[in-house]
Every structure is written in C-alpha cells, then in structure tokens.
Design a protein around this motif. Structure first.
Motif, mmCIF file in Angstrom:
data_model
loop_
_atom_site.group_PDB
_atom_site.id
_atom_site.type_symbol
_atom_site.label_atom_id
_atom_site.label_comp_id
_atom_site.label_asym_id
_atom_site.label_seq_id
_atom_site.Cartn_x
_atom_site.Cartn_y
_atom_site.Cartn_z
ATOM 1 N N PHE A 12 0.863 -1.170 -0.008
ATOM 2 C CA PHE A 12 0.025 0.047 0.059
ATOM 3 C C PHE A 12 0.266 1.095 0.089
ATOM 4 O O PHE A 12 0.610 2.089 -0.416
ATOM 5 C CB PHE A 12 -1.239 0.432 1.228
ATOM 6 C CG PHE A 12 -1.731 1.126 1.319
ATOM 7 C CD1 PHE A 12 -2.605 1.282 0.886
ATOM 8 C CD2 PHE A 12 -1.369 1.804 2.129
ATOM 9 C CE1 PHE A 12 -3.718 2.750 0.699
ATOM 10 C CE2 PHE A 12 -2.175 2.501 2.024
ATOM 11 C CZ PHE A 12 -2.884 3.654 1.825
ATOM 12 N N PHE A 13 1.581 1.395 0.896
ATOM 13 C CA PHE A 13 2.904 1.963 1.132
ATOM 14 C C PHE A 13 4.166 2.040 -0.441
ATOM 15 O O PHE A 13 4.026 3.567 -0.553
ATOM 16 C CB PHE A 13 3.289 2.539 2.102
ATOM 17 C CG PHE A 13 2.742 3.060 3.680
ATOM 18 C CD1 PHE A 13 2.207 4.554 3.802
ATOM 19 C CD2 PHE A 13 2.214 2.256 4.407
ATOM 20 C CE1 PHE A 13 1.710 4.708 5.018
ATOM 21 C CE2 PHE A 13 0.957 2.796 5.584
ATOM 22 C CZ PHE A 13 1.228 3.772 5.420
ATOM 23 N N PRO A 225 7.736 11.201 5.832
ATOM 24 C CA PRO A 225 8.372 9.650 7.099
ATOM 25 C C PRO A 225 6.822 9.197 8.129
ATOM 26 O O PRO A 225 6.035 9.564 7.872
ATOM 27 C CB PRO A 225 8.048 10.970 8.409
ATOM 28 C CG PRO A 225 7.611 12.184 8.237
ATOM 29 C CD PRO A 225 7.724 12.186 7.266
ATOM 30 N N VAL A 226 7.324 7.590 7.575
ATOM 31 C CA VAL A 226 6.297 7.092 8.094
ATOM 32 C C VAL A 226 7.028 5.592 8.974
ATOM 33 O O VAL A 226 8.338 5.405 8.673
ATOM 34 C CB VAL A 226 6.330 5.959 6.530
ATOM 35 C CG1 VAL A 226 5.958 4.784 7.108
ATOM 36 C CG2 VAL A 226 5.817 6.736 5.398
ATOM 37 N N GLN A 227 6.423 5.549 9.717
ATOM 38 C CA GLN A 227 7.036 4.399 10.681
ATOM 39 C C GLN A 227 6.258 3.022 10.843
ATOM 40 O O GLN A 227 5.017 3.361 10.781
ATOM 41 C CB GLN A 227 6.722 4.728 12.492
ATOM 42 C CG GLN A 227 7.429 4.000 13.345
ATOM 43 C CD GLN A 227 6.697 4.510 14.816
ATOM 44 O OE1 GLN A 227 5.795 4.192 15.189
ATOM 45 N NE2 GLN A 227 8.455 5.352 15.831
ATOM 46 N N PHE A 228 7.353 1.729 10.486
ATOM 47 C CA PHE A 228 7.011 0.730 10.262
ATOM 48 C C PHE A 228 7.445 0.090 12.086
ATOM 49 O O PHE A 228 8.263 0.457 12.593
ATOM 50 C CB PHE A 228 7.852 -0.147 10.208
ATOM 51 C CG PHE A 228 7.446 0.389 8.065
ATOM 52 C CD1 PHE A 228 6.062 0.123 7.430
ATOM 53 C CD2 PHE A 228 8.150 1.524 7.516
ATOM 54 C CE1 PHE A 228 5.147 0.427 6.274
ATOM 55 C CE2 PHE A 228 7.865 1.718 6.436
ATOM 56 C CZ PHE A 228 6.477 1.018 5.494
ATOM 57 N N LEU A 249 2.198 -5.823 13.448
ATOM 58 C CA LEU A 249 2.242 -5.058 12.440
ATOM 59 C C LEU A 249 1.768 -4.079 12.670
ATOM 60 O O LEU A 249 0.590 -3.765 11.089
ATOM 61 C CB LEU A 249 2.823 -6.202 11.027
ATOM 62 C CG LEU A 249 3.264 -7.019 10.813
ATOM 63 C CD1 LEU A 249 3.400 -7.807 10.065
ATOM 64 C CD2 LEU A 249 5.095 -6.736 11.436
ATOM 65 N N THR A 250 2.656 -2.876 12.017
ATOM 66 C CA THR A 250 1.410 -1.447 11.374
ATOM 67 C C THR A 250 2.632 -1.007 10.528
ATOM 68 O O THR A 250 3.899 -0.358 10.839
ATOM 69 C CB THR A 250 1.669 -0.870 13.306
ATOM 70 O OG1 THR A 250 1.200 -1.355 14.386
ATOM 71 C CG2 THR A 250 1.124 0.527 12.726
ATOM 72 N N ALA A 251 2.193 0.441 10.234
ATOM 73 C CA ALA A 251 2.406 1.674 8.701
ATOM 74 C C ALA A 251 1.808 2.202 8.994
ATOM 75 O O ALA A 251 0.693 2.447 8.957
ATOM 76 C CB ALA A 251 2.065 0.799 7.241
ATOM 77 N N LYS A 252 2.926 3.825 9.729
ATOM 78 C CA LYS A 252 2.061 5.343 10.370
ATOM 79 C C LYS A 252 3.011 6.292 9.258
ATOM 80 O O LYS A 252 4.030 6.191 10.318
ATOM 81 C CB LYS A 252 2.033 5.167 11.925
ATOM 82 C CG LYS A 252 1.806 6.270 12.241
ATOM 83 C CD LYS A 252 2.116 6.536 13.954
ATOM 84 C CE LYS A 252 1.987 5.638 14.702
ATOM 85 N NZ LYS A 252 1.827 5.954 15.881
ATOM 86 N N LEU A 253 1.968 6.706 8.867
ATOM 87 C CA LEU A 253 2.297 7.554 7.956
ATOM 88 C C LEU A 253 1.904 8.984 8.677
ATOM 89 O O LEU A 253 1.549 8.792 9.373
ATOM 90 C CB LEU A 253 1.663 7.808 6.637
ATOM 91 C CG LEU A 253 1.411 9.153 5.273
ATOM 92 C CD1 LEU A 253 3.295 9.156 4.671
ATOM 93 C CD2 LEU A 253 0.277 9.689 4.422
ATOM 94 N N LEU A 254 3.570 9.358 9.046
ATOM 95 C CA LEU A 254 3.466 10.557 10.258
ATOM 96 C C LEU A 254 3.227 12.503 8.886
ATOM 97 O O LEU A 254 4.494 12.519 7.867
ATOM 98 C CB LEU A 254 3.981 10.969 10.669
ATOM 99 C CG LEU A 254 4.261 10.277 11.618
ATOM 100 C CD1 LEU A 254 5.867 9.912 12.292
ATOM 101 C CD2 LEU A 254 3.141 9.724 12.430
ATOM 102 N N LEU A 255 2.052 13.532 9.390
ATOM 103 C CA LEU A 255 2.163 14.835 8.153
ATOM 104 C C LEU A 255 2.738 15.458 9.115
ATOM 105 O O LEU A 255 1.323 16.656 9.766
ATOM 106 C CB LEU A 255 0.595 14.559 7.936
ATOM 107 C CG LEU A 255 0.634 13.522 6.445
ATOM 108 C CD1 LEU A 255 -0.664 13.558 6.503
ATOM 109 C CD2 LEU A 255 1.462 13.693 5.428
ATOM 110 N N PRO A 256 3.900 15.989 9.625
ATOM 111 C CA PRO A 256 3.618 17.046 10.600
ATOM 112 C C PRO A 256 3.720 18.185 10.409
ATOM 113 O O PRO A 256 4.014 18.397 9.067
ATOM 114 C CB PRO A 256 5.174 16.717 11.096
ATOM 115 C CG PRO A 256 5.762 16.316 9.914
ATOM 116 C CD PRO A 256 5.565 15.358 9.198
#
Length: 256
Positions: A12-13, A225-228, A249-256
């Motif tokens: 997906f990412f 930035p993406v944190q797995f 399992l996690t994929a986190k998209l960050l939009l600072p």
C-alpha cells in the motif's frame, strides 16, 4: 495470514511512495508513539492472534485503520482520533466492521513534556455479531514525559454506556495504556506495545492484562516519514475465551 497482511500494508505504501530512505533523527520517532503529540498521522494495523485461552487450534485476525488529526479551537490545541477496526477472521467465523471509537484530547505543553484531557466515544457501527450495540461516552486523560533517552507516560480512556440495545450487556470499562519508547538511533526505537489494560466495571474484574514489546523503524518514503512497527503481546487474563498471544504489524504515515 500475518505475512499476507504485512505484504498488503507494505505494498500500500510502496505503491504511493516509492524509494525508501532512512529518516533523520528529528524527534518524530518519539512523537509517533505519543498519543498526545500534535502530529497528523494515518496508520494501518494488523493484529494476528495465533493462540487463545481455553480454545484449541483457533486463530483470529483484525485489521484497523486509525487517523489522528490535530487542530486548534480558540487558544487550545486538540487532537481528534478515529479508530475503525475490521475483523477478517475470528474463532466463531464472524467477519466485518466492528465498533468505531472517537476521542478528542485537549493538550497542554509543559517543560517536562505534555498532558491532555478530553473525551472518548464508542459508536455501535459494527456488523451483527461484532458490535456491542451500545453508545458509550467517558473521559480520557494522559501525560507523556520527555527524557534524553525517549519518552514515558500513561494514557487512560473510560467508556460508559449512555444508550443502546437493552438486550446487550452495558459497556462500562476503563483502559490504561503505559507509554514507553526508547530511542536506539538511526530511526530505530523500542518500547511497550499498544497494551490496553482493561477493567470491566460490570464484571468487577480486570478482563485484559497484556504485556508486550514493540520494535519501530522510522523511514522516509520520498519526503514523507513513515514508521513501521512489529510487536508481540501476551495476555495474562486467562478466564473464558480470550486472546493469549498476538502479533501486530503497523505502518504509520506522519504528516508533521
């Protein structure tokens, strides 16, 4: 099951943001694990329970979408969060959307870190067999302290039934989530998993006593930035049919 869903999350990412490179150490690693941080984030999670208490040869799987959106209201800083779980497999063969939860947290920055107060709501949006069939509302409070090595803190949510189908048991619970995240450098960090230690006021007992660890890696996919995260939890509450061992399992998209 877990491998297939992990591939789906990664694909997906990768489809939208090709070209992964290491992220710089800019504090996002800690903020990604801080529920009080004012960072917009969108995450996709997969929880695979491969062992249940008092139930042999059964497993279950739940995927979960979560969005955290910071906003300002007057002079206050707020974080709005939506969580939407989807059960893909369960011991009773039920599958579909489960109940959504919402919360809004007003946050206050301090020299030592940050604390927040707000409210959490349960919405009976789940499909038949996967919903509590209750509307719930209650207070939420938490704090996170910053340290040279990372962060630590505590987050508490409380849900109490305010309306719903009288044929179903009321939902009156308190959830405590310890927050610990230790920076290892180069985008890596380790700490506690998403442990939801739950007390059920209807049963007058703790109904979830998990202990878990997580390993995180923060990268940049193009400029984003993406944190797995990979984590493991064991639930020590073993009465009735309840989850025993779960991988996430996690994929986190960050939009600072």
């Amino acid at each position: 099951m877990l491998a297939r869903n992990a591939l789906m999350i990664a694909t997906f990412f990768a489809m939208f943001y090709p070209g992964i490179a290491s992220a710089q150490q800019d504090g996002l690693g800690s903020e990604a694990n801080d529920p009080t941080a004012s960072v917009m984030a969108f995450q996709l999670q997969d929880f695979y329970t491969y062992r249940y208490h008092n139930l042999d040869d059964e497993d279950g799987n739940r995927m979960q979408f979560r969005a955290a959106i910071p906003f300002s209201l007057g002079d206050s800083s707020n974080i709005f969060r939506l969580t939407a779980p989807y059960v893909t497999d369960s011991p009773n063969d039920s599958s579909g959307w489960s109940d959504m939860t919402l919360f809004d947290l007003v946050t206050f920055d301090r020299s030592w870190g940050r604390f927040g107060v707000g409210a959490v709501a349960l919405l009976p949006t789940g499909e038949d067999g996967l919903s509590a069939e209750k509307w719930g509302l209650g207070p939420a409070v938490g704090f996170v302290a910053s340290q040279p090595w990372g962060i630590w803190g505590l987050f508490n949510q409380n849900v109490f039934t305010v309306a719903g189908d009288d044929d179903y048991r009321d939902v009156n619970i308190s959830i405590v989530q310890p927050i610990v995240n230790y920076s290892l450098g180069n985008g890596w960090s380790a700490g506690a998993s998403d442990m939801s230690i739950t007390y059920d006021w209807e049963q007058h007992d703790w109904v979830s006593l998990p202990l878990g660890v997580a390993l995180n890696k923060l990268v940049r996919i193009q400029e984003y930035p993406v944190q797995f995260t990979a984590s493991y939890e064991h639930n020590f509450y073993d009465e009735g049919v309840s989850a025993s061992d779960t991988l996430n399992l996690t994929a986190k998209l960050l939009l600072p």
